[in-house]
Structures are given as structure tokens and as C-alpha cells.
Design a protein around this motif. Sequence first.
Motif, PDB file in Angstrom:
ATOM      1  N   ASP A   1      -5.694  -8.585  -0.897  1.00 45.44           N
ATOM      2  CA  ASP A   1      -4.344  -8.068  -0.649  1.00 45.44           C
ATOM      3  C   ASP A   1      -4.472  -7.121   0.544  1.00 45.44           C
ATOM      4  N   ALA A   2      -3.665  -6.056   0.638  1.00 47.32           N
ATOM      5  CA  ALA A   2      -3.725  -5.224   1.836  1.00 47.32           C
ATOM      6  C   ALA A   2      -4.763  -4.106   1.732  1.00 47.32           C
ATOM      7  N   LEU A   3      -5.542  -4.096   0.651  1.00 48.02           N
ATOM      8  CA  LEU A   3      -6.647  -3.140   0.543  1.00 48.02           C
ATOM      9  C   LEU A   3      -7.806  -3.691   1.366  1.00 48.02           C
TER      10      LEU A   3
ATOM     11  N   TRP B   1      -5.464 -13.979 -16.088  1.00 48.59           N
ATOM     12  CA  TRP B   1      -4.751 -14.265 -14.830  1.00 48.59           C
ATOM     13  C   TRP B   1      -4.260 -12.980 -14.187  1.00 48.59           C
ATOM     14  N   VAL B   2      -3.903 -13.104 -12.910  1.00 53.45           N
ATOM     15  CA  VAL B   2      -3.376 -11.981 -12.141  1.00 53.45           C
ATOM     16  C   VAL B   2      -2.083 -12.432 -11.467  1.00 53.45           C
ATOM     17  N   ALA B   3      -1.005 -11.668 -11.648  1.00 55.99           N
ATOM     18  CA  ALA B   3       0.248 -11.983 -10.955  1.00 55.99           C
ATOM     19  C   ALA B   3       0.166 -11.436  -9.534  1.00 55.99           C
TER      20      ALA B   3
ATOM     21  N   THR C   1       0.932  -7.401  -0.549  1.00 55.08           N
ATOM     22  CA  THR C   1       0.890  -6.250   0.359  1.00 55.08           C
ATOM     23  C   THR C   1       0.362  -5.004  -0.348  1.00 55.08           C
ATOM     24  N   GLY C   2       0.004  -5.143  -1.612  1.00 53.95           N
ATOM     25  CA  GLY C   2      -0.487  -4.000  -2.388  1.00 53.95           C
ATOM     26  C   GLY C   2      -1.696  -3.352  -1.736  1.00 53.95           C
ATOM     27  N   LEU C   3      -1.810  -2.032  -1.885  1.00 52.11           N
ATOM     28  CA  LEU C   3      -2.856  -1.284  -1.193  1.00 52.11           C
ATOM     29  C   LEU C   3      -3.934  -0.753  -2.132  1.00 52.11           C
TER      30      LEU C   3
ATOM     31  N   GLY D   1      -5.563  -3.031  -4.390  1.00 57.25           N
ATOM     32  CA  GLY D   1      -6.327  -4.167  -4.916  1.00 57.25           C
ATOM     33  C   GLY D   1      -5.760  -4.721  -6.212  1.00 57.25           C
ATOM     34  N   GLY D   2      -4.500  -4.389  -6.509  1.00 58.03           N
ATOM     35  CA  GLY D   2      -3.886  -4.808  -7.769  1.00 58.03           C
ATOM     36  C   GLY D   2      -3.777  -6.309  -7.919  1.00 58.03           C
ATOM     37  N   ALA D   3      -3.625  -7.014  -6.802  1.00 55.07           N
ATOM     38  CA  ALA D   3      -3.429  -8.462  -6.879  1.00 55.07           C
ATOM     39  C   ALA D   3      -4.728  -9.238  -6.638  1.00 55.07           C
TER      40      ALA D   3
ATOM     41  N   ASP E   1      12.665   1.968  -0.304  1.00 60.49           N
ATOM     42  CA  ASP E   1      12.380   1.321   0.984  1.00 60.49           C
ATOM     43  C   ASP E   1      10.938   1.517   1.425  1.00 60.49           C
ATOM     44  N   PRO E   2       9.986   0.881   0.705  1.00 57.97           N
ATOM     45  CA  PRO E   2       8.600   0.965   1.165  1.00 57.97           C
ATOM     46  C   PRO E   2       8.507   0.487   2.620  1.00 57.97           C
ATOM     47  N   SER E   3       7.568   1.043   3.358  1.00 51.69           N
ATOM     48  CA  SER E   3       7.442   0.669   4.771  1.00 51.69           C
ATOM     49  C   SER E   3       7.123  -0.809   4.922  1.00 51.69           C
TER      50      SER E   3
ATOM     51  N   ALA F   1       6.179  -3.550 -10.294  1.00 48.98           N
ATOM     52  CA  ALA F   1       4.837  -3.404 -10.847  1.00 48.98           C
ATOM     53  C   ALA F   1       4.151  -2.144 -10.325  1.00 48.98           C
ATOM     54  N   GLU F   2       4.414  -1.776  -9.074  1.00 46.96           N
ATOM     55  CA  GLU F   2       3.748  -0.597  -8.496  1.00 46.96           C
ATOM     56  C   GLU F   2       4.615   0.651  -8.576  1.00 46.96           C
ATOM     57  N   ASN F   3       5.845   0.544  -9.033  1.00 45.94           N
ATOM     58  CA  ASN F   3       6.810   1.653  -8.959  1.00 45.94           C
ATOM     59  C   ASN F   3       6.843   2.175  -7.525  1.00 45.94           C
ATOM     60  N   ALA F   4       7.127   1.276  -6.612  1.00 46.84           N
ATOM     61  CA  ALA F   4       7.040   1.573  -5.185  1.00 46.84           C
ATOM     62  C   ALA F   4       8.029   2.666  -4.771  1.00 46.84           C
ATOM     63  N   GLY F   5       7.625   3.390  -3.751  1.00 46.65           N
ATOM     64  CA  GLY F   5       8.471   4.422  -3.170  1.00 46.65           C
ATOM     65  C   GLY F   5       8.744   4.073  -1.719  1.00 46.65           C
TER      66      GLY F   5
ATOM     67  N   ALA G   1      -3.716 -10.219 -18.855  1.00 48.32           N
ATOM     68  CA  ALA G   1      -3.055  -9.964 -17.575  1.00 48.32           C
ATOM     69  C   ALA G   1      -3.795  -8.892 -16.772  1.00 48.32           C
ATOM     70  N   ASN G   2      -4.122  -9.241 -15.554  1.00 47.88           N
ATOM     71  CA  ASN G   2      -4.770  -8.330 -14.610  1.00 47.88           C
ATOM     72  C   ASN G   2      -5.936  -7.547 -15.217  1.00 47.88           C
ATOM     73  N   PRO G   3      -6.939  -8.276 -15.691  1.00 44.76           N
ATOM     74  CA  PRO G   3      -8.060  -7.628 -16.372  1.00 44.76           C
ATOM     75  C   PRO G   3      -8.795  -6.643 -15.482  1.00 44.76           C
TER      76      PRO G   3
HETATM   77  C1  LIG Z   1       1.996  -1.695   5.987  1.00 49.46           C
HETATM   78  C2  LIG Z   1       2.243  -1.353   4.542  1.00 49.46           C
HETATM   79  C3  LIG Z   1       3.109  -0.320   4.255  1.00 49.46           C
HETATM   80  C4  LIG Z   1       3.356   0.019   2.917  1.00 49.46           C
HETATM   81  N1  LIG Z   1       4.243   1.026   2.634  1.00 49.46           N
HETATM   82  C5  LIG Z   1       4.526   1.355   1.352  1.00 49.46           C
HETATM   83  C6  LIG Z   1       5.436   2.394   1.049  1.00 49.46           C
HETATM   84  O1  LIG Z   1       6.025   3.030   1.924  1.00 49.46           O
HETATM   85  N2  LIG Z   1       5.662   2.686  -0.251  1.00 49.46           N
HETATM   86  C7  LIG Z   1       5.047   1.991  -1.254  1.00 49.46           C
HETATM   87  O2  LIG Z   1       5.303   2.297  -2.419  1.00 49.46           O
HETATM   88  N3  LIG Z   1       4.174   1.007  -1.009  1.00 49.46           N
HETATM   89  C8  LIG Z   1       3.908   0.672   0.275  1.00 49.46           C
HETATM   90  N4  LIG Z   1       2.999  -0.337   0.528  1.00 49.46           N
HETATM   91  C9  LIG Z   1       2.308  -1.010  -0.591  1.00 49.46           C
HETATM   92  C10 LIG Z   1       2.932  -2.320  -1.095  1.00 49.46           C
HETATM   93  O3  LIG Z   1       3.766  -2.899  -0.123  1.00 49.46           O
HETATM   94  C11 LIG Z   1       3.729  -2.066  -2.373  1.00 49.46           C
HETATM   95  O4  LIG Z   1       2.843  -1.667  -3.406  1.00 49.46           O
HETATM   96  C12 LIG Z   1       4.528  -3.279  -2.868  1.00 49.46           C
HETATM   97  O5  LIG Z   1       5.311  -2.870  -3.978  1.00 49.46           O
HETATM   98  C13 LIG Z   1       3.688  -4.460  -3.285  1.00 49.46           C
HETATM   99  O6  LIG Z   1       4.519  -5.594  -3.401  1.00 49.46           O
HETATM  100  P1  LIG Z   1       3.877  -7.069  -3.318  1.00 49.46           P
HETATM  101  O7  LIG Z   1       4.972  -8.036  -3.583  1.00 49.46           O
HETATM  102  O8  LIG Z   1       3.153  -7.262  -2.050  1.00 49.46           O
HETATM  103  O9  LIG Z   1       2.874  -7.022  -4.540  1.00 49.46           O
HETATM  104  P2  LIG Z   1       1.381  -7.578  -4.643  1.00 49.46           P
HETATM  105  O10 LIG Z   1       0.466  -6.852  -3.720  1.00 49.46           O
HETATM  106  O11 LIG Z   1       1.395  -9.046  -4.557  1.00 49.46           O
HETATM  107  O12 LIG Z   1       1.055  -7.154  -6.123  1.00 49.46           O
HETATM  108  C14 LIG Z   1       0.974  -5.790  -6.482  1.00 49.46           C
HETATM  109  C15 LIG Z   1       0.865  -5.673  -8.010  1.00 49.46           C
HETATM  110  O13 LIG Z   1       2.054  -6.138  -8.609  1.00 49.46           O
HETATM  111  C16 LIG Z   1       1.788  -7.110  -9.613  1.00 49.46           C
HETATM  112  N5  LIG Z   1       2.939  -8.031  -9.609  1.00 49.46           N
HETATM  113  C17 LIG Z   1       3.493  -8.665  -8.559  1.00 49.46           C
HETATM  114  N6  LIG Z   1       4.575  -9.362  -8.946  1.00 49.46           N
HETATM  115  C18 LIG Z   1       4.742  -9.152 -10.265  1.00 49.46           C
HETATM  116  C19 LIG Z   1       5.689  -9.581 -11.249  1.00 49.46           C
HETATM  117  N7  LIG Z   1       6.710 -10.393 -10.964  1.00 49.46           N
HETATM  118  N8  LIG Z   1       5.540  -9.166 -12.534  1.00 49.46           N
HETATM  119  C20 LIG Z   1       4.526  -8.345 -12.857  1.00 49.46           C
HETATM  120  N9  LIG Z   1       3.607  -7.911 -11.982  1.00 49.46           N
HETATM  121  C21 LIG Z   1       3.705  -8.306 -10.695  1.00 49.46           C
HETATM  122  C22 LIG Z   1       0.449  -7.683  -9.192  1.00 49.46           C
HETATM  123  O14 LIG Z   1      -0.264  -8.195 -10.282  1.00 49.46           O
HETATM  124  C23 LIG Z   1      -0.250  -6.479  -8.593  1.00 49.46           C
HETATM  125  O15 LIG Z   1      -0.887  -5.731  -9.592  1.00 49.46           O
HETATM  126  C24 LIG Z   1       2.721  -0.687   1.871  1.00 49.46           C
HETATM  127  C25 LIG Z   1       1.848  -1.729   2.189  1.00 49.46           C
HETATM  128  C26 LIG Z   1       1.598  -2.066   3.504  1.00 49.46           C
HETATM  129  C27 LIG Z   1       0.653  -3.183   3.796  1.00 49.46           C
END
Ligand SMILES: Cc1cc2nc3c(=O)[nH]c(=O)nc-3n(C[C@H](O)[C@H](O)[C@H](O)COP(=O)(O)OP(=O)(O)OC[C@H]3O[C@@H](n4cnc5c(N)ncnc54)[C@H](O)[C@@H]3O)c2cc1C
Lengths: 467, 315
Positions: A26-28, A61-63, A68-70, A72-74, A125-127, A139-143, A445-447
Motif C-alpha cells: 500500500d502507501a507505506l 483475508w484482508v480487505a 493508499t493506506g499509510l 500497511g493495513g491493506a 477530506d484526506p489529502s 476503516a481508518e477513521n480518516a481525517g 479478517a486482517n490477521p
Molecule cells: C498522499 C497521501 C495523503 C494522505 N493523506 C491523508 C490525510 O490527510 N488524512 C488521512 O486520514 N489519511 C491520509 N492518507 C492515508 C489514506 O489515504 C487513508 O488512510 C485512506 O482512508 C485509505 O483509504 P484506501 O481506500 O486507500 O484504503 P486501503 O489502503 O486500501 O485500506 C486501508 C484499510 O482499510 C481496510 N478497508 C478498506 N476497505 C474496507 C471496507 N470496505 N470494509 C472494511 N475495511 C476496509 C483495509 O483492510 C485496510 O486495513 C494519505 C495517503 C496518501 C498516500
Amino acid sequence: METLRRIVGDRHVLTRSSELLVYENDALPGYHKRPSLVVLPGTADEVVAVVRALYAAGLQWVARGAGTGLSGGALADDVVLLGLHRLKKIISVDPIARLAVVEPGVVNANLTKAATPFGLHYAPDPSSQTACTIGGNVAENAGGPHCLKYGVTLNHVQAATVVLPDGEIVKLAVPADHEAALDLMGAFVGSEGCFGVALDVTVRLTPNPEGIRTMLADFSSMDDAARATSAIIAAGILPAALELMDQATIAAVEASVYAAGYPTDCAAVLLVEVDGPECGLDDDAAAIAALCRECGARDVRTARDATDRARLWQGRKKAFGAMGRVASHLAVQDAVVPRTRLAPILARIAEIGTRHGVHVCNVFHAGDGNLHPNVPYNADDPDENARVHSAMKEIMELCIAEGGTISGEHGVGFDKLPYMEKLFPGDSLDAMCRLRDAFDPLRRANPGKVVPSHACREWISAPGFGS
Amino acid sequence: MDLGAGVRVMSTVLTPSTTDELASIVRESVAAHRSLAVRGVGSWSLALARASAAATPLSMAKMSGIVEYVPGDLTLTARAGTTLVEIEAATRANGQWCPLLPWGTDDGTLGATFATATTGPFRAALGAPRDIAIGVEFVDGTGAIARGGGRVVKNVAGFDLTRLMVGSWGTLGVITEISMRLRALPAVDSTLVVQCDVEDPAVLARIDAFRRGPYVPLACECIGAAHAMTLGLGEARLLVRVGGNAAFVAESVRRLGELGTVEAHAPELWAHYRERDPYRRHFTDAYATPLAARVKRKFDPHGILNPNVLGEVTS
Ligand SMILES: Cc1cc2nc3c(=O)[nH]c(=O)nc-3n(C[C@H](O)[C@H](O)[C@H](O)COP(=O)(O)OP(=O)(O)OC[C@H]3O[C@@H](n4cnc5c(N)ncnc54)[C@H](O)[C@@H]3O)c2cc1C
């Protein structure tokens, strides 16, 4: 495998190593794990059928959303990877209730695009919003930068349909005010793919603000910029965003195609935005400008128009990308500290960087105290790799010691497991394991992610653990 | 204590003063097959009435006090038995407020407000307990002490025990400490009463439009005629609170003026208003689904915490 092919079609089960390559990371940076196979369902029914088939076969399995996760979640280490990016339907947009129902593979920015005709947007609005998916965000509680005022993903998710790892389908929802019920929806947000797969997600949409003022304040010391941040928060004005970029970040941005016109001779800039109804907005902007000047800002300029604002933001939103150009890899760090401790902690981080000979670039959500001390480096150079890792470890330990946390938005995943026991001594990690076990008793899930398995008592005592 | 044959002696109230003491009580209770009815200061009869009569009352009243309050961080950590009055006094002295302001009175405790996820008239503007909590410490039904979240405003480390505890009505763990976000008091904070016909659908539509913004109020409540009388508002039935800078508030007042005559009131009106919860809490059988039942068994395997309050494990 035959069963999986029957469910999703031959084309959507990948087994050849050339095909698996794409899903190895992923992005890690610096980590590659090869999944045993990749399955790409196209509908919610297919996801359910796949999960049930994997359950019956006893497979882990891993979803994965957009990868783009940072943290290594995926990453899927010799287990099945369940890609969800084909589920990209926006099921409904309700402008009156201000709610949207979407499939998990919908890209964050596409949801806002669909809401725009109604004067609404999806606030978190993650970047990475032009690539990451809503499922990954949940899944990440993104900010993101605007979460200071509007809240993180948790505050915007109302309900979800989830398939649990044993194949059961459950409806989770935030309890209504008059209801006495468990908030399992809240527990699911941020569960990093360990509790099941979100099949659809109901999110709140936010009205677009009537007015926006975006300001750029530049400082000749990092300390002043950090103090200005504290002063603004303490004054009780709640900016929509309050972002800090240091000299190293500015230099990287200005040398890239994303050049935003930031002054390259300053030590730090604050990007401050206030939004809301027009009446009162200029007063808030003026108060913020005055506070910045009091804290030593050399200059505070306000974006003239939408184009100018977009340019100022572009530098911030593409800062990671710009840094990525400086070296072959970019270690993106994520931690949160108390906002009043920003100045001394940033000074310590600079000292740690110097001592290990690594180039720390700070670009972060200052208003929340959410640091991103990033390091461009070459992961293939063993010496540099080791120095970066030592510096990162010290920074994490510093943030814990200062009363902060090891992740504000990127998650623990696989990358931050080593810090969990320091952050949560005692029985806390075991309690987290128990919560996970309620959702996924057999740990399919995601061992191995989020909580180190040796912190889980039931698992240690189970026969066969560690064998 | 049940002496059989319907003879019951009021058991004494258990009043731990430390988390360790509470953990020992829980462990002893497991051994003695005794269940516990957790209460704050006991101001909320509804929650108490639902707990099984056989359970021994456990009061959190002695576990009180602010643990850490850094005004510049707009965060506060307090023990569960701290009353909202205490929090309100401490924060107000720094130009801040505790955003909970739940239905009922401020005599209640912080722990109970979060455990019951009680919202109030400012929920839409200031958030619900699930949005306000940033960390929690609790003792589960085995006597284990656990923490989730922390003291910073953004945190995704680990699975979210905070959201699990908020609203679980003490049936999964006894909350011993809570960390929460605070708000700065707005520069201008106006409580307004508007004379308008809240029974007229056209007026209601305009009230709804006002509520939806852009000048989003802190609260905007239409109230019943009898309720308005008891609050001393006469015929007026629209109660509004707007907060922000002077220009924002002035424009809000101007817009409200289009609905009817606007009259300023003292903010104390809200304390009276909050005394009457407009909701009758609807108790679901929270543990009727297999998932919820598994959660219950993982955190309170012996079923000793607040038996009955959210229903029993049935699947
Ligand atoms: C350039 C860049 C900038 C970024 N900026 C930010 C930022 O400002 N804020 C921020 O919070 N993050 C940021 N991120 C991190 C990343 O984009 C977030 O964590 C995003 O939420 C991941 O989404 P993804 O679809 O790529 O998930 P993935 O990387 O594919 O997966 C992440 C996790 O989610 C799980 N998952 C995915 N889909 C599902 C589903 N449907 N059900 C259950 N689990 C699921 C996966 O198993 C994994 O554990 C950034 C990353 C990059 C590369």
C-alpha cells in the motif's frame, strides 16, 4: 479457488505473480507482502458470497480499498486479498436529509462531486481524497485538513451494512437521541478492516459554506508559528483548517510542479481558513491575522479569489507528493500531541532529526496537534533506512511521553504495532482484542494488525498459539 | 441481599473511591455471584429503575474530581463521579464550556452522562457524547481495568473502546474516567424568544430553513404551550440560542426578526428548559443480536453489570 471464480468470474480472481505484484504494497514505503490470491467482487452480494466461501474454507483475508493506506493495513501476507474498488456505486444522495448511501469503493472526491449540485459536500477530506475510498476512510477513521471544524470520519458516518467474517450480515447505525442502544457503528469506524467488510455506508453531507477566507501567515521561527496556533485555538475561533508547513516542506513544494507561491525564506507558514456565513467572517479573519502578527508573523496575506485559494491549498494537499520527489521513498509519520505542547515538541523533533542525520519535513494539522514529521529517504540504503527507523521510533516515544498518541488518522496497521504496548499498558490491549473477537471470533479478517496478538490473553491460552 | 421467601433487606450502597478499589469490588462480586447496579449520584431515576432489584447499588459519587484540565488544549479529564456543575464552574472560569448540556440537571455526573449518551438541545451544534469523548477508562465485568483513546483531540490508535463505552449504560463496564473536548464560549451568546405561530406549517418551514443555515443557531426549539407557560414565556413558543461574533449574532437576530418579535432572555432559561426531557428513552433489547451478545459476553461474561438495563443476552 473454483468457488471464488464461480462467484466473481474468472477475470476477477488473480493468481499470477505478475498480477499479484500490483497488490503487494500500500502507501507505506519499504514493505512488500504477497497475497496468496486476489479476488475482486463487483457487487455487495458477491462480497458476501466470497466472505462466506473463505469462511467455509477456513481462510484468512484482508480487505483493500484503493491501497493508499499509510500503515500497511491493506498488506496481505500470503493470505487472500479482497479488493473492493469495483464497488463504486453512489446508491443515493438525499439533499433534504443531507445523507448519502455509497458502496465502499466510491472514491472520496467522487462523493463530493455527486453532492455538489445540491450545494453539499462530504466533509472529511484526506489529502489522498482523489484516490482513497470511503470504505478505507471508514476503516481508518480518516481525517483531513478541514476536520478541525467539521470532525473526522467517525462524526460523519451514520450507518453501514457490514458482512462479518463469518458471513453474517449486520446493520449498524448510530443510535438516535431517544434510543438507549449500543454504538457498535462507532466501534466499527476505525477498526482497520479487522471487524468485517462495509458493504454500504450512509454518510452525512455538509452544506457548502457561504463564504471562505484563506490566509497564509509566514513566520521566521517555527516556535512563533506553533505559538500562533495555540493562540488561535485558545481565542475560541474555530477555523475550518489550520495547517502548518515548515521550511523543508516549503522548499520541497516550491521546487515542484505544485509550487504555491509560499515564501521560501521563512521558517514556517500557517495556512488558516475560516468559513461560514458572510456576516462575521471578515471579523474572524481579522482576529486571526492579528493573533498571527502578535506571535511574530512577518506577513499575513489573504487569498484574493477562488483561484488564488486553490493555489495555496494545492501546495498543502500535494506536499506529500512534492516531498516524494526529493528521494525515492517517503516515510510519512502521524502522531498527535497536546496543542499547547507543539512548540517544544517540534524543537525536540528537529533535534532528533539532526542527531540521526535525517531530513524531517513537517506538514501537519496544527489545529488538532496532529503531526506529520515526514522523512524523504532511500529505503534501499540499509544505513539510511536504519537511521530513519531509529529517528521515527524516538519521535513516537517522545509523542507518547508528552501525553499524545501514535496515530491521529493513518491507523496502527502493521507499521505501529511495536508502540501499542507502551501506549496502552495493562489490560487495555486485551480489552481491544476482546472487542475484535466479538466481531471476528476466529480472526479471519486482517490477521496480525492493530493489536499485537501476544497482548490477547484468550489467544495466548488457546491451544496451538504460537505453534 | 435476598433472604429468600420474599424477605429482602436493603443492601448497603458500595462506594469505591479508587479505580483499584472498584476493580476489587467487581472481582469479589463475580466470586460472590452478586450483581451491581451502577449509579452516579443517583439523580436519574429512569436508569436506576431499570436495573434489577436484586443488584447491589454501586455509587460512583466518591470517585470524583478533575484529573487534568489544560485550557489551552480545550480538553479536560475527570473522574466519572464529577458532577456537571463542577465541570461547568471550572471551565467557565476560563471562558470555556462543557458542550454536553444534557437534558436534565447539571447535578448529574459526567460518567452517567456519557454512559447513557444523553444529548441535549445543543446536540446538533455542539455534538453528542460520542463526538465529545476522546478517551475513557473503565472497569469491565471481570474487574479488568482498561483504557481507550487518550487525552488528545484526534486519535485512531487501537480499537475504539471509547465509542463502545459511551451509551452502553454501564452494561459492559463501569466508566471511571473520561477525557473530553471543550468549547470556547462564543464572543456573543444570545438567548432569544421569538413570537410566532409555531403551529402554522408555513412558519414551521421558515423556522426549519433558519435552522439549516447558513446562520446555524446553537439551538432552535419549538415548545408546547404549557411548557412555555411554566418557563414564563407567555405566548412565545420559539426558543433560540445563537453564538458567534457580534456581526454573526446581529445578522441572526435580524433574520429571526422576520419570523416575529424577538426578545432577549437570560441564558439561565436553558437550564430550566433542559429540565424537561422531551424524549421518552426507548430501550431496545440491545443484546438480542448475536453480535451484541458476543460483545456482552466478552466484557461482562457473568452478567453482573447493570443487569436488565439494556435487556438480557437472548441469543
Ligand atoms: C498522499 C497521501 C495523503 C494522505 N493523506 C491523508 C490525510 O490527510 N488524512 C488521512 O486520514 N489519511 C491520509 N492518507 C492515508 C489514506 O489515504 C487513508 O488512510 C485512506 O482512508 C485509505 O483509504 P484506501 O481506500 O486507500 O484504503 P486501503 O489502503 O486500501 O485500506 C486501508 C484499510 O482499510 C481496510 N478497508 C478498506 N476497505 C474496507 C471496507 N470496505 N470494509 C472494511 N475495511 C476496509 C483495509 O483492510 C485496510 O486495513 C494519505 C495517503 C496518501 C498516500
